[in-house]
Write an enzyme that holds these catalytic residues in place. Structure first.
Site, PDB file in Angstrom:
ATOM      1  N   ASP A  67     -87.330 -34.115 -57.309  1.00  0.00           N
ATOM      2  CA  ASP A  67     -88.722 -33.642 -57.314  1.00  0.00           C
ATOM      3  C   ASP A  67     -88.797 -32.253 -57.936  1.00  0.00           C
ATOM      4  O   ASP A  67     -87.766 -31.662 -58.269  1.00  0.00           O
ATOM      5  CB  ASP A  67     -89.327 -33.668 -55.895  1.00  0.00           C
ATOM      6  CG  ASP A  67     -88.452 -32.988 -54.851  1.00  0.00           C
ATOM      7  OD1 ASP A  67     -87.397 -32.418 -55.210  1.00  0.00           O
ATOM      8  OD2 ASP A  67     -88.814 -33.014 -53.656  1.00  0.00           O
ATOM      9  N   ASN A 136     -91.725 -32.813 -41.298  1.00  0.00           N
ATOM     10  CA  ASN A 136     -92.773 -33.810 -41.037  1.00  0.00           C
ATOM     11  C   ASN A 136     -92.341 -35.201 -41.513  1.00  0.00           C
ATOM     12  O   ASN A 136     -93.171 -36.087 -41.672  1.00  0.00           O
ATOM     13  CB  ASN A 136     -94.079 -33.394 -41.722  1.00  0.00           C
ATOM     14  CG  ASN A 136     -93.919 -33.294 -43.231  1.00  0.00           C
ATOM     15  OD1 ASN A 136     -92.816 -33.475 -43.763  1.00  0.00           O
ATOM     16  ND2 ASN A 136     -94.997 -33.005 -43.928  1.00  0.00           N
ATOM     17  N   HIS A 138     -91.032 -35.958 -44.482  1.00  0.00           N
ATOM     18  CA  HIS A 138     -91.166 -36.271 -45.911  1.00  0.00           C
ATOM     19  C   HIS A 138     -89.797 -36.476 -46.545  1.00  0.00           C
ATOM     20  O   HIS A 138     -88.792 -35.942 -46.086  1.00  0.00           O
ATOM     21  CB  HIS A 138     -91.996 -35.216 -46.661  1.00  0.00           C
ATOM     22  CG  HIS A 138     -91.320 -33.913 -46.932  1.00  0.00           C
ATOM     23  ND1 HIS A 138     -91.949 -32.701 -46.748  1.00  0.00           N
ATOM     24  CD2 HIS A 138     -90.088 -33.603 -47.378  1.00  0.00           C
ATOM     25  CE1 HIS A 138     -91.116 -31.727 -47.088  1.00  0.00           C
ATOM     26  NE2 HIS A 138     -89.987 -32.245 -47.461  1.00  0.00           N
ATOM     27  N   GLU A 143     -95.188 -36.893 -48.846  1.00  0.00           N
ATOM     28  CA  GLU A 143     -95.690 -36.371 -47.581  1.00  0.00           C
ATOM     29  C   GLU A 143     -96.315 -37.507 -46.759  1.00  0.00           C
ATOM     30  O   GLU A 143     -96.528 -38.608 -47.278  1.00  0.00           O
ATOM     31  CB  GLU A 143     -96.743 -35.293 -47.867  1.00  0.00           C
ATOM     32  CG  GLU A 143     -96.215 -34.093 -48.666  1.00  0.00           C
ATOM     33  CD  GLU A 143     -95.377 -33.133 -47.808  1.00  0.00           C
ATOM     34  OE1 GLU A 143     -94.919 -33.520 -46.715  1.00  0.00           O
ATOM     35  OE2 GLU A 143     -95.172 -31.989 -48.256  1.00  0.00           O
TER      36      GLU A 143
HETATM   37  C1  GLP Z   1     -88.360 -29.765 -49.771  1.00  0.00           C
HETATM   38  C2  GLP Z   1     -87.960 -30.825 -50.779  1.00  0.00           C
HETATM   39  C3  GLP Z   1     -87.250 -31.974 -50.130  1.00  0.00           C
HETATM   40  C4  GLP Z   1     -86.222 -31.477 -49.155  1.00  0.00           C
HETATM   41  C5  GLP Z   1     -86.908 -30.762 -48.040  1.00  0.00           C
HETATM   42  C6  GLP Z   1     -85.982 -30.275 -46.931  1.00  0.00           C
HETATM   43  O1  GLP Z   1     -89.664 -29.847 -49.361  1.00  0.00           O
HETATM   44  N1  GLP Z   1     -89.046 -31.339 -51.526  1.00  0.00           N
HETATM   45  O2  GLP Z   1     -86.678 -32.806 -51.116  1.00  0.00           O
HETATM   46  O3  GLP Z   1     -85.489 -32.551 -48.643  1.00  0.00           O
HETATM   47  O4  GLP Z   1     -87.567 -29.639 -48.590  1.00  0.00           O
HETATM   48  O5  GLP Z   1     -85.429 -29.050 -47.267  1.00  0.00           O
HETATM   49  P1  GLP Z   1     -84.270 -28.369 -46.469  1.00  0.00           P
HETATM   50  O6  GLP Z   1     -83.043 -29.158 -46.811  1.00  0.00           O
HETATM   51  O7  GLP Z   1     -84.201 -26.975 -46.982  1.00  0.00           O
HETATM   52  O8  GLP Z   1     -84.603 -28.453 -45.040  1.00  0.00           O
END
Ligand code: GLP
Length: 238
Positions: A67, A136, A138, A143
């Site tokens: 993403d 949440n 995602h 989302e």
């Molecule tokens: C972001 C990304 C996700 C990722 C998530 C969790 O929002 N779009 O792909 O998995 O954060 O991030 P973290 O690993 O820092 O908790």
């Protein structure tokens, strides 16, 4: 779902890196989907180490970034592709032509997402997708409310995700582009990483909850080949 609960972040990273290394040794030409965030940082570190020690090569591997923030240049340190380059790709032998990503500055985001989805298809799909999970539930930037049949597309980032990703005072956009739920579900294998108490509820809902749009990751219950590697804190409610 294969759920592996490990001691801490370090063990989570080691287990995931070992799985990836084994895959790459068996099939060096795979298409690897890469996530950003804190969760995969230790994995990337270990993959770089394995490369430096001559244990693996990425010279035949294609990588696809999961993403991207919209309106952020791919050259920026804030961009997801920039982050993965810094943490991983710049330190190994991935060919530049084999790095695929969404351009955050694309003038027409719909068109850019369509192009990316087609690129993934042309490459034969994702063989192994690394995922994190949002508080949440995602996955990528899918989302709550994301359709199960969604493909790569522009999205609005949920307010709770914006707040979470802005911790530390980093200013980030409110829009993004992401592989869709269907794009992710089409990956032949998934390794999902979760560490820390903040992920405990999302992890519980993903594994034991109803399959519901309110918790997008719950759809992964239907994936035929997924490993969830969680540290003890993230696994608190399991
Ligand atoms: C972001 C990304 C996700 C990722 C998530 C969790 O929002 N779009 O792909 O998995 O954060 O991030 P973290 O690993 O820092 O908790």
């Amino acid at each position: 779902m294969r759920v592996h609960v490990v001691e801490d972040f370090d063990e989570m990273s080691k287990k995931a890196a070992d799985e990836i290394i084994n895959e790459l040794k068996a099939r060096p030409f795979i298409n690897l989907g890469l996530a950003t965030g804190n969760s995969p940082i230790g994995v990337y570190k270990r993959l770089v180490e394995a490369f430096r020690e001559g244990r693996i090569s990425f010279s035949r591997t294609k990588v696809f970034i999961l993403d991207e923030y919209y309106s952020i240049s791919p050259e920026s340190d804030l961009s997801f592709v920039g982050t993965v380059r810094r943490q991983f790709l710049d330190q190994v032998d991935v060919a530049e032509d084999n790095v695929f990503y969404l351009n955050g500055l694309a003038r027409d985001p719909e068109e850019e997402c369509h192009r990316y989805e087609e690129e993934i298809k042309r490459a034969g799909g994702i063989d192994l997708q690394i995922l994190g999970i949002g508080i949440n539930g995602h996955i990528g930037f899918n989302e709550p409310g994301s359709p199960w049949d969604s493909v790569t597309r522009p999205v609005d980032i949920a307010p709770e995700t914006i707040a979470f990703n802005r911790r530390g005072g980093v200013s980030i956009p409110e829009k993004a582009m992401t592989m869709g739920i269907r794009t992710i579900m089409n990956a032949r294998r998934i390794i999902l990483l979760a560490a820390g108490k903040q992920k405990a509820l999302a992890l519980f809902k993903m594994i034991h909850g109803r399959i519901t749009h309110e918790w997008p990751a719950s759809i992964l219950q239907l994936h035929p080949n997924i490993d969830i590697i969680a540290d003890k804190d993230a696994a608190l409610l399991l």
